[in-house]
Design a protein around this motif. Sequence first.
Motif, PDB file in Angstrom:
ATOM      1  N   LEU A  53       0.819  -1.218   0.000  1.00 43.27           N
ATOM      2  CA  LEU A  53       0.000   0.000   0.000  1.00 43.27           C
ATOM      3  C   LEU A  53       0.849   1.262   0.000  1.00 43.27           C
ATOM      4  O   LEU A  53       0.398   2.310  -0.478  1.00 43.27           O
ATOM      5  N   ASP A  90      -9.460  -2.643  -6.934  1.00 36.47           N
ATOM      6  CA  ASP A  90      -9.642  -1.186  -6.945  1.00 36.47           C
ATOM      7  C   ASP A  90     -10.871  -0.827  -6.122  1.00 36.47           C
ATOM      8  O   ASP A  90     -11.506  -1.705  -5.501  1.00 36.47           O
ATOM      9  N   ALA A  91     -11.225   0.457  -6.104  1.00 35.99           N
ATOM     10  CA  ALA A  91     -12.327   0.922  -5.262  1.00 35.99           C
ATOM     11  C   ALA A  91     -13.667   0.329  -5.685  1.00 35.99           C
ATOM     12  O   ALA A  91     -14.586   0.218  -4.856  1.00 35.99           O
ATOM     13  N   ALA A 109     -15.539  -4.889   1.428  1.00 27.58           N
ATOM     14  CA  ALA A 109     -14.952  -3.611   1.829  1.00 27.58           C
ATOM     15  C   ALA A 109     -14.348  -3.660   3.231  1.00 27.58           C
ATOM     16  O   ALA A 109     -13.723  -2.695   3.663  1.00 27.58           O
ATOM     17  N   GLU A 111     -11.983  -4.429   6.483  1.00 29.02           N
ATOM     18  CA  GLU A 111     -10.549  -4.453   6.707  1.00 29.02           C
ATOM     19  C   GLU A 111     -10.231  -5.299   7.947  1.00 29.02           C
ATOM     20  O   GLU A 111     -11.118  -5.653   8.721  1.00 29.02           O
ATOM     21  N   GLN A 130      -6.536  -4.383   3.928  1.00 32.79           N
ATOM     22  CA  GLN A 130      -6.414  -2.954   4.255  1.00 32.79           C
ATOM     23  C   GLN A 130      -6.556  -2.118   2.996  1.00 32.79           C
ATOM     24  O   GLN A 130      -6.078  -2.485   1.920  1.00 32.79           O
ATOM     25  N   TRP A 131      -7.237  -0.970   3.148  1.00 36.22           N
ATOM     26  CA  TRP A 131      -7.359   0.006   2.080  1.00 36.22           C
ATOM     27  C   TRP A 131      -6.197   0.998   2.165  1.00 36.22           C
ATOM     28  O   TRP A 131      -5.637   1.219   3.232  1.00 36.22           O
ATOM     29  N   ASP A 132      -5.853   1.607   1.025  1.00 33.32           N
ATOM     30  CA  ASP A 132      -4.865   2.671   1.060  1.00 33.32           C
ATOM     31  C   ASP A 132      -5.513   3.962   1.579  1.00 33.32           C
ATOM     32  O   ASP A 132      -6.714   4.005   1.869  1.00 33.32           O
ATOM     33  N   HIS A 135      -8.460   5.287  -0.307  1.00 37.04           N
ATOM     34  CA  HIS A 135      -9.522   4.293  -0.489  1.00 37.04           C
ATOM     35  C   HIS A 135      -9.724   3.960  -1.973  1.00 37.04           C
ATOM     36  O   HIS A 135     -10.851   3.758  -2.453  1.00 37.04           O
ATOM     37  N   SER A 136      -8.615   3.907  -2.697  1.00 45.89           N
ATOM     38  CA  SER A 136      -8.671   3.590  -4.124  1.00 45.89           C
ATOM     39  C   SER A 136      -8.144   2.193  -4.433  1.00 45.89           C
ATOM     40  O   SER A 136      -8.352   1.688  -5.537  1.00 45.89           O
ATOM     41  N   ARG A 137      -7.484   1.596  -3.468  1.00 44.22           N
ATOM     42  CA  ARG A 137      -6.897   0.281  -3.704  1.00 44.22           C
ATOM     43  C   ARG A 137      -6.933  -0.506  -2.393  1.00 44.22           C
ATOM     44  O   ARG A 137      -6.595   0.004  -1.333  1.00 44.22           O
ATOM     45  N   LYS A 138      -7.367  -1.756  -2.495  1.00 44.40           N
ATOM     46  CA  LYS A 138      -7.423  -2.627  -1.333  1.00 44.40           C
ATOM     47  C   LYS A 138      -6.500  -3.819  -1.552  1.00 44.40           C
ATOM     48  O   LYS A 138      -6.535  -4.469  -2.604  1.00 44.40           O
TER      49      LYS A 138
END
Length: 207
Positions: A53, A90-91, A109, A111, A130-132, A135-138
């Motif tokens: 991330l 992706d988101a 969605a 985490e 975990q999301w970045d 919140h565009s990449r998980k």
Amino acid sequence: MKRPSLSRHLMMWALGALFLVWSTFIVVVYHTGIHEADELTDGHLASAAALLLNLRDPAFTPLDDATSRIAMPDLRSHDYQQSLSIVVWDAQGRLISRTGEAPLPTFSAEEGFADMDLGTPPERWRSFAQWDTHHSRKVLVLLALKERDDLASDIAGQIAESGLWLLPVVSLALGLAVWRGLRPLYRLSDDVTRLDGCRSATGLALP
């Protein structure tokens, strides 16, 4: 006073107490090793997710061009956690990249840590998601639960085995300490026996 009887009595009690305390110690050490190995594995999953991330605009390899792992026949899988798998979305939940042996999980969605049943027949996997920041990449990192358990048992077993090897050494040292500690009593017993023998030989009455 009989020396073998006294020595045996003391040694039985001393070794019995030692065995009880040492057995408790081994059990505690074994369970502590398993707990620490589980925490180590969870930390590894979280670290791998954070590494991906925090890469600046990573260029993930296309799914059909992923490089397979190099064969390491001299190592067991849990020695280097061979089954570590990574999935990136992706988101909108579209799959960006995927590597490793884990079956593809359903996008979610959520985490954090979770245990997943994946594949047919189902197999348990330990995961961390975990999301970045934007919140565009998980990123989801997975490890076979069986592999984690093997690692935990291996670490705990090696720690406990060290304690088992020490038990005979401690027992021997304890036996020597008891024997040395009883030497003054043995000498006193010898003196009393010789004194009784001298009195009997001279016809003196014992008090």
